[in-house]
Design an enzyme around this catalytic site. Structure first.
Site, PDB file in Angstrom:
ATOM      1  N   LYS A  14     -12.731 -10.908  35.061  1.00  0.00           N
ATOM      2  CA  LYS A  14     -13.606 -12.010  34.283  1.00  0.00           C
ATOM      3  C   LYS A  14     -14.981 -12.024  34.067  1.00  0.00           C
ATOM      4  CE  LYS A  14      -8.631 -13.063  33.134  1.00  0.00           C
ATOM      5  NZ  LYS A  14      -8.589 -12.104  34.207  1.00  0.00           N
TER       6      LYS A  14
HETATM    7  C1  LIG Z   1      -7.222 -11.499  33.229  1.00  0.00           C
HETATM    8  C2  LIG Z   1      -6.931 -10.215  34.307  1.00  0.00           C
HETATM    9  C3  LIG Z   1      -5.732  -9.445  33.908  1.00  0.00           C
HETATM   10  C4  LIG Z   1      -4.800  -9.539  32.583  1.00  0.00           C
HETATM   11  O1  LIG Z   1      -6.744  -9.533  31.553  1.00  0.00           O
HETATM   12  P1  LIG Z   1      -6.501 -10.209  29.885  1.00  0.00           P
HETATM   13  O2  LIG Z   1      -7.416 -10.034  29.476  1.00  0.00           O
HETATM   14  O3  LIG Z   1      -5.568 -11.517  30.139  1.00  0.00           O
HETATM   15  O4  LIG Z   1      -4.758  -9.248  29.594  1.00  0.00           O
HETATM   16  C5  LIG Z   1      -6.047  -8.162  34.007  1.00  0.00           C
HETATM   17  N1  LIG Z   1      -5.866  -8.059  35.924  1.00  0.00           N
HETATM   18  C6  LIG Z   1      -6.766  -9.086  36.273  1.00  0.00           C
HETATM   19  C7  LIG Z   1      -6.484  -8.337  37.759  1.00  0.00           C
HETATM   20  C8  LIG Z   1      -6.567 -10.068  36.120  1.00  0.00           C
HETATM   21  O5  LIG Z   1      -8.130 -11.003  36.189  1.00  0.00           O
END
Ligand SMILES: *Cc1c(COP(=O)(O)O)cnc(C)c1O
Length: 493
Positions: free
Chosen positions: A112
């Site tokens: 993120k």
């Molecule tokens: C948010 C997240 C995901 C999923 O990503 P999306 O963009 O919501 O599909 C997968 N792994 C981790 C560690 C995340 O923080």
């Protein structure tokens, strides 16, 4: 470049507007009017640039109302060495035909950060451009990683307040500790009774509450979202797909122009959608392997063309993928229907009222042209962590393990063994207790005890920020019912 809504009923707007508003006025999501292509030579040449320069190159194609200097400033601040180390998104060779793309070298040790470190930069610049006089109040529901990354990105950013709602028992202990210890004079953190979908629905309700909006406006505030539906979060994610490809060519893993596969652990469909957009722009990709955990609504959708959220919500060891309503999927629907906003609105309406929609054979075929869906249960996730560590001395977090295993499943059924990049979305230390349990079978350890034990066992370095939060004071203790979320927002301002 201009942006329009997937529901077709909002005015065209520039990227600065799309970023400040987060969501279109008709309830849809902003999408670019067209996709700009990169030539293979341009893609290969990215390798000679720093990650910050690669980001500017891609962002400037979409954010045409920002100057080159503004984008450069944003990328330099967001991906500074002090935050991400020397390489923000390195490709790591694990075995003959599989690399990982490590997206967790940022301040909160999850992918993120790739978007949420740059979003505040893009947003504050957008505010200046659009003449926005109001204070921007960022509202975010989180399944764990977004919340902390948004807090870290927006903490003490002038002209903003950030309010994060997380499901009380839906995040890992370390994720929780990261959020409740967050410092900053504009940060507000609330635990919500319920699961992620409850928290997300609550936030969507606040966004749709005209009365509350007026009340806020009277106090000089306007809402915006840092959730993955914001265009300002999606566009930085396109960058690392190109970046990884150029690095793989330079490392001799593939020939220039060769199609590769990406396996992506998926929740809200933001990460994988960015990859699909990169493919629309000319990146040579054969398939995107959409990996789900036991909340397998997305992999089922890709395999059947039926999106059916009417199923039990399951808590898993990959909590950032514990999602039954994947917001960004709407953008894919818009794309596969060749921008049929009416059809998209109809499906979204059906999802709302009946909990299910069916895209039909023609559109389903289009989806399977680019995507393969696979899901991985809890036990397989644990086994994968152990097996990959034993075989390759490489430590996977549970989300990445889901993608790794999904990639293996794809190879088994398709016999397509070509080079694949598994998108690695979190540091294994963020989920120390489960990762340690996967390796040693010892369950129920306290999160930081597990972290230290995992380090002793594997000698993989622990991200410094994660060590710090162990002893930081808890600043945010409130737990609220979903009905009280609007009130919490009012009290925070
Ligand atoms: C948010 C997240 C995901 C999923 O990503 P999306 O963009 O919501 O599909 C997968 N792994 C981790 C560690 C995340 O923080």
């Amino acid at each position: 470049m201009l942006f329009l809504s997937t529901r077709g009923k909002a005015d065209l707007c520039c990227s600065a507007h799309a970023i400040t508003r987060g969501m279109a006025g008709d309830g849809g999501l902003f999408v670019p009017q067209k996709f700009v292509a990169l030539s293979l030579d341009e893609i290969i040449a990215l390798h000679n640039l720093s990650y910050q320069e690669r980001a500017v190159k891609i962002l400037s194609l979409f954010l045409t109302d920002y100057t080159e200097d503004e984008l450069k400033d944003a990328a330099d601040k967001a991906y500074a060495e002090a935050k991400f180390g020397k390489e923000p998104a390195p490709v790591h060779k694990v075995n003959d035909n599989t690399d990982t793309l490590e997206l967790w070298h940022g301040p909160t040790s999850a992918f993120k950060d790739m978007a949420l470190q740059i979003l505040p930069q893009l947003l504050t610049k957008a505010i200046a451009k659009t003449g926005e006089q109001h204070k921007i109040v960022i509202l975010t529901a989180t399944s764990g990683d977004t919340g902390k990354a948004a807090l870290e990105g927006f903490a003490d950013v002038e002209g903003t307040e950030i309010i994060v709602f997380y499901p009380e028992s839906g995040v890992s202990d370390i994720q929780k500790q990261q959020m409740v210890t967050q410092q900053g004079k504009n940060v507000h953190v609330f635990a919500v009774e319920g699961n992620f979908d409850d928290a997300q629905t609550g936030v969507k309700r606040i966004f749709a509450d005209e009365e509350l909006k007026e009340e806020m406006a009277a106090q000089g505030c306007v809402f915006s979202s840092a959730n993955s539906i914001n265009w300002g979060r999606l566009v930085p994610q396109i960058v690392y797909y190109f970046s990884a490809y150029s690095d793989a060519v330079a490392a001799g893993r593939i020939n220039a122009g060769e199609e590769i596969n990406f396996a992506v652990p998926t929740g809200n469909f933001g990460d994988i959608l960015a990859g699909y957009y990169a493919k629309q722009m000319g990146l040579p990709v054969h398939k995107f392997i959409c990996a789900s955990n036991s909340n397998n609504v997305l992999s089922d959708f890709i395999n059947t063309g039926v999106y059916d959220k009417r199923r039990e919500f399951k808590k898993t060891i990959s909590p950032s993928m514990d999602i039954l309503v994947s917001s960004n999927l709407e953008r894919l629907l818009y794309s596969i229907t060749e921008e049929d906003a009416e059809k998209v609105s109809e499906w979204m309406q059906q999802l709302n009222t009946e909990g299910v929609y069916n895209v039909g054979e023609k559109f389903h075929k289009k989806i399977t042209h680019d995507f393969f869906g696979a899901w991985v249960d809890e036990q397989e996730t644990m086994e994968t962590i152990r097996r990959v560590y034993n075989d390759y001395s490489y430590l996977l977090d549970p989300h990445t393990a889901v993608a790794w295993r999904a990639c293996e499943k794809y190879r088994l059924v398709s016999s397509d063994d070509r080079y694949a990049v598994v998108v690695s979305t979190a540091s294994p230390y963020k989920f120390s207790a489960d990762v340690y349990a996967a390796l040693k079978g010892e369950e129920g350890l306290k999160p930081f005890d597990a972290l230290h034990k995992l380090h002793e066992l594997t000698e993989v370095p622990v991200p410094a920020k994660m060590l710090q939060i162990e002893t930081m004071p808890v600043l945010h203790k409130e737990v609220i019912a979903t009905e009280k979320m609007a009130e919490a927002v009012k009290n925070s301002i």
